[in-house]
Motif scaffolding. Structure first.
Motif, short mmCIF file in Angstrom:
data_model
loop_
_atom_site.label_atom_id
_atom_site.label_comp_id
_atom_site.label_asym_id
_atom_site.label_seq_id
_atom_site.Cartn_x
_atom_site.Cartn_y
_atom_site.Cartn_z
N LEU A 105 38.47 47.96 35.27
CA LEU A 105 38.81 49.12 34.44
C LEU A 105 39.53 48.70 33.17
N ASN A 106 40.44 47.75 33.30
CA ASN A 106 41.23 47.31 32.14
C ASN A 106 41.50 45.82 32.23
N PRO A 107 40.66 44.99 31.64
CA PRO A 107 40.84 43.54 31.71
C PRO A 107 42.02 43.02 30.93
N VAL A 108 42.70 43.89 30.18
CA VAL A 108 43.86 43.47 29.39
C VAL A 108 45.08 43.25 30.26
N ILE A 109 45.19 44.00 31.37
CA ILE A 109 46.37 43.91 32.22
C ILE A 109 46.26 42.71 33.17
N THR A 110 47.35 42.45 33.87
CA THR A 110 47.39 41.32 34.79
C THR A 110 47.73 41.80 36.20
N PRO A 111 46.74 42.28 36.96
CA PRO A 111 47.02 42.70 38.33
C PRO A 111 47.15 41.49 39.26
N THR A 112 48.09 41.61 40.18
CA THR A 112 48.29 40.58 41.20
C THR A 112 48.15 41.24 42.56
#
Length: 260
Positions: free
Chosen positions: A95-102
């Motif tokens: 959805l949003n490749p800019v963020i950094t999900p862990t």
């Protein structure tokens, strides 16, 4: 600094005077822990990712099952059998490749609770069992972290914000003030026992995401000291004022003495 792609992606938020570019940068710097990637966690994760929460940590040790799909909209048929935390993080990135999900394929427990909660700015409790909720509530109080709580079952839901232990909130109740530990788990039935209609978790989860974003930005008023009850059967909401319990075993200052 926001680049041109960021300005375009978040244009509908940035244009709001309450957010603007500075607010968007604040969201990008925020660290949010979502505990549970189920019915509530699914909309929370999607909306926080879409809003641009920069560091999103997803904690869940469960695997996707067919019975989850009526409400856990972050998953699809090919995900059955896969770990929820990993699949949820993948969906957030898509959805949003800019963020950094862990993602962390684990359950919150007394050994990891303090470390995980202390490392984040805001905690969103989307768990589905009383023991985890009590642990989250106690740890958020002692680690001085805001807690956005939600719950849903059948056609009903509830949501609140807890900021006990934080500066400026000396009189605010903690989670345990409002929801004391219950010896009988049947007083808090799970969806697998009594059922749940998917849109109810969507409504409560969306409200949790909104309260989280507002806390990040210091926007408006929040649900600290309030408990909102949602009745989907008759489409009603009721707000209840909550109060600090002086005898609370978590945050109370006056121990409760038993009389002989």
């Amino acid at each position: 600094m926001l680049n041109d792609d960021d300005l375009h992606r978040y244009a509908r938020q940035i244009i709001m005077p309450e957010i603007d570019e500075q607010g968007q940068q604040t969201l990008a710097a925020a660290k949010v822990l979502v505990i549970g990637a189920g019915g509530l966690g699914a909309p929370v994760i999607l909306y926080l990712a879409a809003a641009g929460i920069g560091q999103l940590t997803i904690l869940d040790d469960d695997k996707v099952a067919l019975t989850d799909l009526n409400r856990q909209i972050i998953y699809a048929m090919p995900d059955i059998g896969a770990g929820k935390a990993r699949q949820a993080a993948s969906a957030a990135t898509n959805l949003n490749p800019v963020i950094t999900p862990t993602y962390i394929d684990a359950r919150l427990n007394p050994d990891n609770a303090e470390t995980l909660i202390k490392a984040h700015d805001i905690i969103v409790d989307c768990s589905d069992n009383p023991d985890t909720r009590q642990l989250v509530g106690r740890t958020c109080h002692h680690m001085q972290r805001p807690l956005v709580f939600g719950g849903a079952v059948q056609l009903e839901g509830q949501i609140s914000v807890f900021q006990s232990g934080l500066d400026g909130h000396a009189d605010a109740p903690c989670f345990c003030c409002v929801f004391p530990a219950m010896p009988d788990a049947r007083q808090a039935p799970r969806c697998s026992q009594v059922g749940i209609l998917g849109p109810v978790t969507g409504i409560i989860g969306a409200m949790q995401a909104l309260e989280t974003i507002k806390l990040c930005l210091g926007l408006g008023t929040n649900l600290t000291g309030k408990l909102v009850l949602f009745d989907g059967r008759d489409m009603r909401m009721m707000e209840i004022a909550t109060a600090k319990n002086p005898h609370c075993p978590c945050c109370g200052i006056q121990p409760l003495h038993n009389e002989d």
